[in-house]
Design a protein around this motif. Structure first.
Motif, PDB file in Angstrom:
ATOM      1  N   GLY A   1       0.790  -1.281   0.196  1.00 54.80           N
ATOM      2  CA  GLY A   1      -0.157   0.010   0.152  1.00 54.80           C
ATOM      3  C   GLY A   1       0.778   1.251  -0.073  1.00 54.80           C
ATOM      4  N   ASP A   2       2.106   1.217   0.751  1.00 53.83           N
ATOM      5  CA  ASP A   2       2.862   2.363   0.825  1.00 53.83           C
ATOM      6  C   ASP A   2       3.595   2.604  -0.470  1.00 53.83           C
ATOM      7  N   HIS A   3       4.330   1.602  -0.873  1.00 58.29           N
ATOM      8  CA  HIS A   3       5.116   1.607  -1.721  1.00 58.29           C
ATOM      9  C   HIS A   3       4.887   0.918  -3.085  1.00 58.29           C
ATOM     10  N   GLY A   4       3.489   0.939  -3.456  1.00 57.70           N
ATOM     11  CA  GLY A   4       3.003  -0.031  -4.558  1.00 57.70           C
ATOM     12  C   GLY A   4       3.707   0.131  -6.096  1.00 57.70           C
ATOM     13  N   GLY A   5       4.406   1.434  -6.108  1.00 60.39           N
ATOM     14  CA  GLY A   5       5.139   1.296  -7.592  1.00 60.39           C
ATOM     15  C   GLY A   5       6.525   0.673  -7.723  1.00 60.39           C
ATOM     16  N   ASP A   6       6.917   0.356  -6.323  1.00 68.01           N
ATOM     17  CA  ASP A   6       8.249  -0.128  -6.360  1.00 68.01           C
ATOM     18  C   ASP A   6       8.163  -1.822  -6.541  1.00 68.01           C
ATOM     19  N   PRO A   7       9.118  -2.028  -7.467  1.00 70.04           N
ATOM     20  CA  PRO A   7       9.048  -3.663  -7.738  1.00 70.04           C
ATOM     21  C   PRO A   7       9.366  -4.620  -6.332  1.00 70.04           C
ATOM     22  N   ALA A   8      10.075  -3.886  -5.494  1.00 69.51           N
ATOM     23  CA  ALA A   8      10.403  -4.945  -4.377  1.00 69.51           C
ATOM     24  C   ALA A   8       9.202  -5.286  -3.573  1.00 69.51           C
ATOM     25  N   ALA A   9       8.341  -4.208  -3.598  1.00 71.50           N
ATOM     26  CA  ALA A   9       6.734  -4.379  -2.933  1.00 71.50           C
ATOM     27  C   ALA A   9       5.861  -5.326  -3.416  1.00 71.50           C
ATOM     28  N   ILE A  10       6.126  -5.342  -4.907  1.00 77.79           N
ATOM     29  CA  ILE A  10       5.409  -6.326  -5.720  1.00 77.79           C
ATOM     30  C   ILE A  10       5.939  -7.784  -5.478  1.00 77.79           C
ATOM     31  N   VAL A  11       7.125  -7.877  -5.370  1.00 80.93           N
ATOM     32  CA  VAL A  11       8.037  -8.990  -5.228  1.00 80.93           C
ATOM     33  C   VAL A  11       7.823  -9.702  -4.028  1.00 80.93           C
ATOM     34  N   LEU A  12       7.831  -8.689  -3.033  1.00 86.82           N
ATOM     35  CA  LEU A  12       7.417  -9.201  -1.622  1.00 86.82           C
ATOM     36  C   LEU A  12       6.186  -9.774  -1.318  1.00 86.82           C
ATOM     37  N   TYR A  13       5.335  -9.124  -1.722  1.00 80.17           N
ATOM     38  CA  TYR A  13       3.684  -9.441  -1.621  1.00 80.17           C
ATOM     39  C   TYR A  13       3.407 -10.986  -2.388  1.00 80.17           C
ATOM     40  N   SER A  14       4.063 -10.977  -3.660  1.00 77.74           N
ATOM     41  CA  SER A  14       3.865 -12.193  -4.657  1.00 77.74           C
ATOM     42  C   SER A  14       4.398 -13.343  -3.908  1.00 77.74           C
ATOM     43  N   VAL A  15       5.552 -13.309  -3.379  1.00 79.72           N
ATOM     44  CA  VAL A  15       6.417 -14.483  -2.707  1.00 79.72           C
ATOM     45  C   VAL A  15       5.669 -14.834  -1.473  1.00 79.72           C
ATOM     46  N   ASN A  16       5.220 -13.599  -0.705  1.00 82.70           N
ATOM     47  CA  ASN A  16       4.377 -14.149   0.430  1.00 82.70           C
ATOM     48  C   ASN A  16       2.945 -15.173   0.094  1.00 82.70           C
ATOM     49  N   LEU A  17       2.338 -14.633  -1.024  1.00 81.04           N
ATOM     50  CA  LEU A  17       1.037 -15.316  -1.344  1.00 81.04           C
ATOM     51  C   LEU A  17       1.547 -16.522  -1.858  1.00 81.04           C
ATOM     52  N   SER A  18       2.433 -16.614  -2.717  1.00 75.65           N
ATOM     53  CA  SER A  18       3.007 -18.094  -3.271  1.00 75.65           C
ATOM     54  C   SER A  18       3.192 -19.014  -2.354  1.00 75.65           C
ATOM     55  N   VAL A  19       4.178 -18.539  -1.380  1.00 71.87           N
ATOM     56  CA  VAL A  19       4.483 -19.237  -0.286  1.00 71.87           C
ATOM     57  C   VAL A  19       3.439 -19.998   0.582  1.00 71.87           C
ATOM     58  N   VAL A  20       2.387 -19.137   0.755  1.00 77.86           N
ATOM     59  CA  VAL A  20       1.366 -19.631   1.373  1.00 77.86           C
ATOM     60  C   VAL A  20       0.494 -20.726   0.494  1.00 77.86           C
ATOM     61  N   VAL A  21       0.500 -20.454  -0.614  1.00 80.93           N
ATOM     62  CA  VAL A  21      -0.237 -21.660  -1.470  1.00 80.93           C
ATOM     63  C   VAL A  21       0.587 -22.882  -1.441  1.00 80.93           C
TER      64      VAL A  21
ATOM     65  N   GLY B   1      -3.359 -23.600  -7.284  1.00 83.26           N
ATOM     66  CA  GLY B   1      -2.539 -23.231  -8.637  1.00 83.26           C
ATOM     67  C   GLY B   1      -2.985 -22.001  -9.578  1.00 83.26           C
ATOM     68  N   PHE B   2      -4.244 -21.704  -9.477  1.00 86.79           N
ATOM     69  CA  PHE B   2      -4.688 -20.485 -10.061  1.00 86.79           C
ATOM     70  C   PHE B   2      -4.182 -19.240  -9.435  1.00 86.79           C
ATOM     71  N   ILE B   3      -4.128 -19.368  -8.225  1.00 86.02           N
ATOM     72  CA  ILE B   3      -3.720 -18.079  -7.180  1.00 86.02           C
ATOM     73  C   ILE B   3      -2.187 -18.093  -7.500  1.00 86.02           C
ATOM     74  N   ALA B   4      -1.668 -19.239  -7.135  1.00 81.27           N
ATOM     75  CA  ALA B   4      -0.091 -19.040  -7.364  1.00 81.27           C
ATOM     76  C   ALA B   4       0.366 -18.658  -8.668  1.00 81.27           C
ATOM     77  N   ALA B   5      -0.191 -19.220  -9.709  1.00 82.57           N
ATOM     78  CA  ALA B   5       0.307 -18.787 -11.163  1.00 82.57           C
ATOM     79  C   ALA B   5       0.285 -17.285 -11.363  1.00 82.57           C
ATOM     80  N   ILE B   6      -0.830 -16.647 -10.823  1.00 88.50           N
ATOM     81  CA  ILE B   6      -1.071 -15.311 -10.862  1.00 88.50           C
ATOM     82  C   ILE B   6       0.169 -14.528 -10.447  1.00 88.50           C
ATOM     83  N   PHE B   7       0.278 -14.780  -8.997  1.00 85.18           N
ATOM     84  CA  PHE B   7       1.282 -13.967  -8.348  1.00 85.18           C
ATOM     85  C   PHE B   7       2.718 -14.564  -8.739  1.00 85.18           C
ATOM     86  N   LEU B   8       3.146 -15.883  -9.249  1.00 94.00           N
ATOM     87  CA  LEU B   8       4.555 -15.881  -9.698  1.00 94.00           C
ATOM     88  C   LEU B   8       4.577 -15.270 -10.925  1.00 94.00           C
TER      89      LEU B   8
END
Lengths: 204, 204, 204, 204
Positions: free
Chosen positions: A114-134, A165-172
């Motif tokens: 939310g605070d750094h949405g334009g920064d790739p690192a924020a997107i990667v952090l978020y995507s990695v977190n959700l992919s690991v959950v899956v 798989g659908f969720i993980a695929a989107i985030f990855l």
């Protein structure tokens, strides 16, 4: 070193079993509600009006909406999984806790997003977190099934795997996109809402 | 002054009994989830990039992982203990609350640890907090057993004592180490994960 | 204007009834756990060492201990009260919510107390908050009893009244004391722990 | 794409069903308790006394009282609704989550209201949030009823609709008032307490 314990049958240990579920539900409910703490407006605004400040929160609102939908979705999957569980042991408990540890991280990743949405690192952090959950969720479900602790049907297991798989695929998929354009990566995530919308539009 | 109350049998007061468990589970679930609030990244970063700031959070992440594992472990022990409890009275409730008061402190100790990991005082605070949890927990369990409120078998009681002792020993041992080298003390804590890993590696 | 509803019997609406309890327990558990957020140490300490900063938190620790004990105590009383409730209606729900609104305020009053313990206004705020909890709780219990929604025995009702009166008396008495000496008022509160200690010391 | 699932009957899936309720209750309980975090007093006050600072919090206290009452009210309505639900499916779960997402926003809107109560934008934000809750709630209830998942009587459905409409009407009416005078809009909200007061005054 540790004594080998037999798995406990659900029907003989109903109270213990329901505690596992109650604890997990509590963690899900708290994690999803803590998302609201990522939204805030300073108490004192100087030289700017409130409606403008609220409008500037739209990236935070977006992170809130996505994260609420995602945690809610994981909760439903967890819910379905446990409705088919027939026994539990220390290993199931440990994997479930490990799974929850990644769920609880989501409000943090969401705040960074939310605070750094334009920064790739924020997107990667978020995507990695959700992919690991899956991933961990899939491990939890497959392990319980392999060891005979779940009576899930083949059909439902496949369905769950497909949803996860659908969720993980989107985030990855969004990780490489993020390295080029952070905003495009987030548009990709809107695809998450497609099944929900389909579900809502389907006639009852 | 206070009237002497008889212990209430669990099977005659199932709803009251399950409230005690539900309340305890709620407290555990909230405490474990509040750990995420110790992770945060400033909304405005000056002259530094986000991936660097995230990397600087590794000590906080370490505190998060340790504390999540520890609270989760205590919850499992509490869970097993209460599955053998057969009655309760005001004293059990009071001891249980006293126990929970130390569980709830963990997010605070963990925050101090995350922010001041190199400082011996942070390690001592954290170790003392967790050692007191183990001590009070042991008191709670032993007291319930002595007064006939728990039908735990000798074997399981021994097992629980061994597990609790293992955790306490690690934290107590880390206090003198911390006075020499804070980071070494934390490496010692990684030993906590050994039984979990052994449990996960054991074939189902 | 609103339709007159009959009170619902507990045994015919077990699920609805247990939701009221679960919701109340959740609120108690969250309020008691949020107390930990009142403890914190700055991430960056200048010109002072951590053990000193921790020592300066002793007023906050005191507020934490008192408030944890007090909320825990109120939870036990609420717990006992509801174990004798045999029916519910909109009025019971409304009074219960009003009661909980004052419980949820405690972490705020406790924070003010921890930060401004020497100031009479902080003591008065805290004492008023807790006295109102006792008063509204007494109203809730008496009202349910008068309208036949509680099967509490005369003896237990008296016991509850005595316990509640004890807490209220201590806090009301501390208000005038606070206007003279804030620290003396807080010493008075230590009397709250006397029954707990007596309970713990009593042989099982 | 997704398999069409039959609605699950409540009596055959009691545990799954009660998890939905427990999760929802958890979210309500946490959201209502997080309201207290909107109240706070700085740890260090300069050149002003504490009683004055507390008095300046009256707008925050007002927001706390209104929001507690409103979330509590929504919880009661949700509670009644689910006591008549006889089955559930993915769509009910999705709508319930969507409903909860707006409940969880209330602490945020309430914080903005407490800090910027005189600003029309704060009133509009708050009013819109609550009106959407009522709207989505109405949709959830009507949809479940239409698809045969709720055995609510016509009379009770009407009653619920009347209560919900009453809340929505007040908040929608306050939007144009807010654009002229923010404080007048908030006085209008006090009408929310009228039914509660009537309920409490009604003889038992």
């Amino acid at each position: 070193m540790a004594k080998v314990r037999e798995a406990r049958r659900r029907e003989e240990h109903e109270i213990e079993f329901s505690r596992i579920i109650a604890f997990s539900d509590g963690v899900f409910a708290i994690a999803i509600t803590l998302l609201v703490l990522n939204l805030n407006v300073p108490a004192h605004i100087q030289g700017d009006d409130l409606s403008r400040v609220l409008w500037d929160q739209r990236q935070d609102m977006f992170a809130y909406a996505i994260s609420f939908a995602v945690i809610g979705r994981f909760w439903i999957v967890h819910h379905r999984f446990f409705s088919d569980v027939t026994g539990f042991d220390g290993r199931l408990l440990a994997l479930n806790l490990f799974y929850l540890a990644w769920i609880v991280l989501i409000p943090f990743s969401s705040q960074v997003l939310g605070d750094h949405g334009g920064d790739p690192a924020a997107i990667v952090l978020y995507s990695v977190n959700l992919s690991v959950v899956v991933l961990v969720g899939g491990l939890l479900f497959a392990d319980a099934r392999r060891r005979g602790l779940s009576k899930v049907s083949d059909e439902d297991a496949l369905e769950n795997r497909r949803r996860a798989g659908f969720i993980a695929a989107i985030f990855l998929a969004s990780i490489p996109v993020a390295l080029i354009d952070g905003h495009a990566a987030q548009f990709l995530w809107l695809a998450l809402f497609v099944p929900v919308l389909l579900g809502l539009m389907r006639r009852g």
